[in-house]
Enzyme design. Structure first.
Site, PDB file in Angstrom:
ATOM      1  CG  HIS A   1      -1.617   9.601   2.139  1.00  0.00           C
ATOM      2  ND1 HIS A   1      -1.113  10.768   2.634  1.00  0.00           N
ATOM      3  CD2 HIS A   1      -0.624   8.683   2.263  1.00  0.00           C
ATOM      4  CE1 HIS A   1       0.145  10.587   3.040  1.00  0.00           C
ATOM      5  NE2 HIS A   1       0.462   9.326   2.838  1.00  0.00           N
TER       6      HIS A   1
ATOM      7  CD  GLU B   1       4.605   2.460   1.991  1.00  0.00           C
ATOM      8  OE1 GLU B   1       4.723   3.507   2.635  1.00  0.00           O
ATOM      9  OE2 GLU B   1       4.678   2.419   0.737  1.00  0.00           O
TER      10      GLU B   1
ATOM     11  CG  ASP C   1       1.678   6.386   0.197  1.00  0.00           C
ATOM     12  OD1 ASP C   1       0.561   6.269  -0.333  1.00  0.00           O
ATOM     13  OD2 ASP C   1       2.205   7.490   0.444  1.00  0.00           O
ATOM     14  CD  GLU C   2       3.966   8.583   4.033  1.00  0.00           C
ATOM     15  OE1 GLU C   2       5.082   8.951   4.413  1.00  0.00           O
ATOM     16  OE2 GLU C   2       3.121   9.364   3.538  1.00  0.00           O
ATOM     17  CG  ASN C   3      -3.028   2.107   6.784  1.00  0.00           C
ATOM     18  OD1 ASN C   3      -3.487   2.836   7.664  1.00  0.00           O
ATOM     19  ND2 ASN C   3      -3.463   0.870   6.571  1.00  0.00           N
TER      20      ASN C   3
END
Length: 697
Positions: A280, A395, A343-345
Site C-alpha cells: 500500500h 499479517e 497488510d495485503e502485501n
C-alpha cells in the site's frame, strides 16, 4: 414541474394474484400527511418521555434512579476543585453546548441574578498525560439541590460531562437533569476510530468534528491512516517530495497535525498515525522510487484494491530513509504508538526481483512472509529507539517479533486469539469495518472478549480493545459522517459498557436519540442526508424521494465494488451513497407488522394500511419525478418493488382477498423479486411484508 397529485384506481390487473381481488384506492391525503403519521408511529414505538431509559450511550457500568432531578436556569454555576486548563476549556464547551440545547442565557448576569443558583460541583485530583490506560472512571450524583461529578482525573470528568449532557431532559416547567447516581468506567482501554484520509481526501475540518463526536461517546483513540496507494497525506520537511509529488496537493501540513493532536488531547483522545508499509506504498515512490522493489516511474493509484508496488526490504538505504522519516513523525505525534500497516502485501515485486530473491537465499528466508517479518523486525528496532511501540495489522504476526508490538486483528478473530495467547497486546477491528455498510446491531454484538473465547486467563489482559475502521473507497467529506455515525456509537458502547449490556432493541431505541444529539457537536450525518436528496430532485421533491430512500440500505460487504468500477474520481452522490446502513423507518414498519401478526389489533392494522397507501401513492409520484430528474432512474425498480409490496401487504390484511395457493405463489415471487439487490441498494421492508403474507388467512 407538473404536480404528481392525482386520483387513481388500481385494478386487479396490477395486483399479485389478480384473479382473486381488486383494491380501489382513492388518494385523499398528501405524502407529507402520511410521513407525519409515520413519525407518530416512530414515537409510539420509541417514546421520548422522561420516564423511559435515558438515551445514554455508552450505557454506564452502574446506574440507579434516585428521584427528582436538577432543574436548570440561567444562574448555572460550575465550580471546579482541581487544576486543569484543558478541563476548564472542556467545561466552557460543555456550557456552550448546554446553552444551545436549552436556549438559556448563562452569560446574562442580570437575568441570572434573578434566579436561584444552580450548582454543578466538579472534583478531581490528577491531570495525567493522554495515554493508554489513563483512569477514565467517574461518579455522577444528580440531586435536586446540586450535581456532583467526581473523578480521579480530569479525563474522567470529561467522560462524566458527556453523560450529563446525554441525560438532559425537558418537561412543561424547564430543562432538567433527572435524578441518577452513576458509577462508571470503561471495560476496554483502547476505543478507537480509524479514519482513512488517503483514498478520498478528508480535510482537517472533517477530522476535528469527528473528534468532537468521539468524545461525545467516550471513545479515546483517533487512528489516522496517512499513507496509501492513492495519496501521501502528511507534510514531511525531511523528505518533501513525499507529499509534494504523492498527494495531488491534498495533505495535512505539520501545523495541521499539531492542531489535530492538540484538539484531540483537549478531549482526552490519543492520535495514532499509520504509515502503511511495505505494501500500500505507491504514493511513497513518486518522490522516492529508490524505495521500491521495482523500477519506476510510478503514478498514484486511481482505482482500489491490492496493488503491486512494495518497498524493498533488502537495502540498507530503505531503513536509513525510514529511520529519518519516522524520527520526524515521532516528533509530531506524542503518543506511544505508531502503526506501520503491514497488510495485503502480495509479494509480486519481491518475487520478480532477482536481487531480493538472492537476499532471501543469503538470509535463509524461505517465503515472502519471512522476508516481511525481517522488515518488521528492523522497523520495530527503529521505533523502539524512538521510544515508540509498533502496531500492525494481523499479517505481521510472527513469533520472532518483540512482545512490545500490538497486533490489530482484521481478517478474523483467530489472529487476536493467537497473538494474545502468545503474549502480544491485541486490538479487534474484524467486525467493526463500518465501510462494509453492515447495521449497527452486527457491530454491537461483536465483542473483543466474548464469554468462552479461547484465550488463556492470563492472556485476557492483552485484549486492549478495538477500533471501528472507516476506509475511504466509497466516502467523501459530505458522506463520511453518515457512514461513521450513528453506528460507531454502538461500537463505542460495546467497548465501554459491561459485556452483559447487549439488548439490540434497547440499543436501537437509544441510538436513534443519540444520532440527533451528535448533530449538536457539528456532525453532518443528518443535514447531508437531506442535502444530497435535494441535489438529485430539488428541494420540493425531497419528501417523495425520501419516502423511498428511508426504506433502503446500501448493499453490504464489498458488493458495490463488484457492481461497477469505482475510482477516486467517481461521483459518490447516488442513492446508494445516501441510503443509511440502518433504515430506521423500515425497522419500524417491520416491527409494526410483527405486532399486528401477533395481536391483530385494529389500530395497528389501520396504521399499517396508512403506510402502505403512502407507498402506493409515492410510486406514482416517483414516475412523474423521473421524467425530470434522470439521476433517480436507477432506483425506479426499487420504487416499483415498494409499490408491489405495498399492494401485497394491503391484500394480506384484506378480508376480501382469497389467500389461496395461487395468491401465495404470486406473493412469494413478488417478495423474492423485491429482495434482490438493485442500484446497489436493498429494500428493507420485505421482512415485514412477508410476515403479513404468511399470517394471511
Amino acid at each position: 414541474m407538473p404536480s404528481a397529485t392525482c386520483k387513481y384506481r388500481l385494478t386487479d390487473r396490477h395486483l399479485p394474484g389478480s384473479a382473486h381481488c381488486a383494491i380501489f384506492i382513492k388518494k385523499t391525503h398528501s405524502t407529507m400527511h402520511y410521513r407525519f403519521l409515520f413519525l407518530i408511529l416512530i414515537l409510539l414505538y420509541h417514546p421520548l418521555s422522561a420516564q423511559q431509559r435515558p438515551a445514554l450511550m455508552p450505557w454506564p457500568q452502574q446506574i440507579q434512579k434516585i428521584g427528582a432531578g436538577f432543574r436548570l436556569n440561567e444562574n448555572l454555576q460550575i465550580k471546579i476543585t482541581g487544576s486543569s486548563e484543558r478541563l476548564e476549556r472542556y467545561v466552557a464547551r460543555f456550557k456552550q453546548r448546554l446553552a444551545r440545547r436549552t436556549t438559556l442565557f448563562f452569560d446574562d448576569t442580570a437575568l441570572a441574578n434573578k434566579k436561584e443558583p444552580r450548582l454543578i460541583q466538579i472534583r478531581f485530583t490528577q491531570t495525567p498525560e493522554v495515554q493508554l490506560g489513563v483512569d477514565e472512571s467517574y461518579q455522577l450524583l444528580i440531586l435536586p439541590a446540586k450535581v456532583t461529578l467526581t473523578a480521579t482525573t480530569d479525563i474522567g470528568i470529561m467522560r462524566g460531562l458527556e453523560t450529563l449532557l446525554q441525560l438532559l431532559t425537558a418537561d412543561d416547567k424547564s430543562y432538567f437533569f433527572p435524578g441518577y447516581e452513576i458509577k462508571d468506567k470503561p471495560r476496554f482501554a483502547w476505543r478507537g476510530l480509524l479514519l482513512d484520509v488517503c483514498r478520498h481526501w478528508l480535510p482537517k475540518e472533517v477530522v476535528l468534528r469527528n473528534l468532537d463526536a468521539l468524545a461525545a461517546v467516550k471513545m479515546n483513540v483517533l487512528h489516522l491512516h496517512l499513507t496509501e496507494d492513492q495519496g501521501f497525506r502528511i507534510e514531511s520537511k525531511v523528505y518533501p517530495a513525499l507529499h509534494e509529488l504523492g498527494s495531488d496537493g491534498y495533505y495535512f501540513t505539520q501545523q495541521d497535525i499539531r492542531e489535530i493532536v492538540a484538539y484531540a488531547a483537549d478531549r482526552g483522545i490519543r492520535v495514532v498515525p499509520e504509515f502503511d508499509m511495505p505494501g500500500h506504498a505507491t504514493s511513497w515512490f513518486l518522490g522516492h522510487p529508490e524505495l521500491a522493489s521495482a523500477p519506476g516511474p510510478y503514478e498514484l493509484a486511481r482505482t482500489f484494491g491490492v496493488k503491486n508496488p512494495t518497498m524493498d526490504p533488502t537495502k540498507a538505504e530503505t531503513y536509513e530513509f525510514l529511520k529519518n522519516f519516522l524520527t520526524e513523525m515521532a516528533g509530531l505525534f506524542p503518543d506511544e504508538f505508531i502503526h506501520i500497516g503491514g497488510d495485503e502485501n502480495n509479494g509480486k515485486q519481491w518475487s520478480a526481483n532477482e536481487d531480493i530473491q538472492a537476499f532471501m537465499v543469503e538470509k535463509r528466508l524461505v517465503s515472502n512472509h519471512e522476508l516481511q517479518a525481517y522488515f518488521n523486525r528492523r522497523l520495530a528496532a527503529i521505533l523502539t529507539r524512538l521510544n515508540k511501540r509498533m502496531v500492525g495489522w494481523d499479517e505481521i504476526l510472527d513469533e520472532r517479533l518483540p512482545k512490545s508490538i500490538v497486533i490489530q486483528s482484521w481478517r478474523g478473530k483467530q489472529a487476536l486469539v493467537d497473538a494474545a495467547n502468545a503474549g502480544y497486546d491485541v486490538l479487534l477491528s474484524n467486525g467493526y469495518y463500518i465501510d462494509l455498510f453492515q447495521p449497527a446491531a452486527y457491530h454491537y454484538l461483536n465483542d473483543p472478549l466474548p464469554a468462552g473465547a479461547p484465550i488463556e486467563p492470563q492472556a485476557r489482559t492483552h485484549v486492549l480493545g478495538g477500533e471501528a475502521t472507516m476506509w475511504a473507497e466509497l466516502i467523501t467529506p459530505e458522506t463520511v459522517d453518515g457512514r461513521i455515525w450513528p453506528r460507531t456509537a454502538a461500537i463505542a458502547e460495546r467497548l465501554w459498557s459491561p459485556a452483559a449490556v447487549k439488548d439490540v432493541d434497547d440499543m436501537y431505541n437509544r441510538l436513534r436519540r443519540v444520532a440527533v444529539q451528535l448533530e449538536n457537536v457539528g456532525l453532518q450525518h443528518m443535514k447531508n442526508y437531506e442535502m444530497m436528496m435535494r441535489r438529485l430532485v430539488g428541494e420540493e421533491n425531497v419528501p417523495v424521494l425520501r419516502t423511498l430512500v428511508d426504506l433502503l440500505e446500501p448493499v453490504e460487504g464489498y458488493k458495490r465494488h463488484g457492481a461497477r468500477k469505482y475510482t477516486v474520481f467517481s461521483p459518490l452522490t447516488r442513492v446508494a451513497d445516501i441510503a443509511r446502513s440502518d433504515a430506521f423507518e423500515a425497522m419500524n414498519f417491520n416491527k409494526l407488522a410483527e405486532s399486528y401478526v401477533a395481536n391483530h389489533d385494529m389500530t395497528t392494522k389501520e396504521e399499517l394500511k396508512a403506510l402502505l397507501l403512502t407507498w402506493v401513492d409515492n410510486h406514482q409520484q416517483m414516475k412523474t419525478l423521473v421524467r425530470h430528474y434522470p439521476a433517480i432512474a436507477e432506483v425506479m425498480p426499487l420504487s416499483e418493488d415498494l409499490w408491489r409490496l405495498a399492494i401485497l401487504g394491503l391484500q394480506a390484511m384484506s378480508n376480501t382477498t382469497v389467500h389461496d395457493a395461487e395468491w401465495r405463489a404470486s406473493a412469494e415471487q413478488a417478495l423474492t423479486d423485491a429482495a434482490m439487490i438493485k442500484a446497489e441498494c436493498e429494500l428493507k421492508v420485505v421482512e415485514g411484508i412477508r410476515a403479513l403474507v404468511e399470517a394471511a388467512r
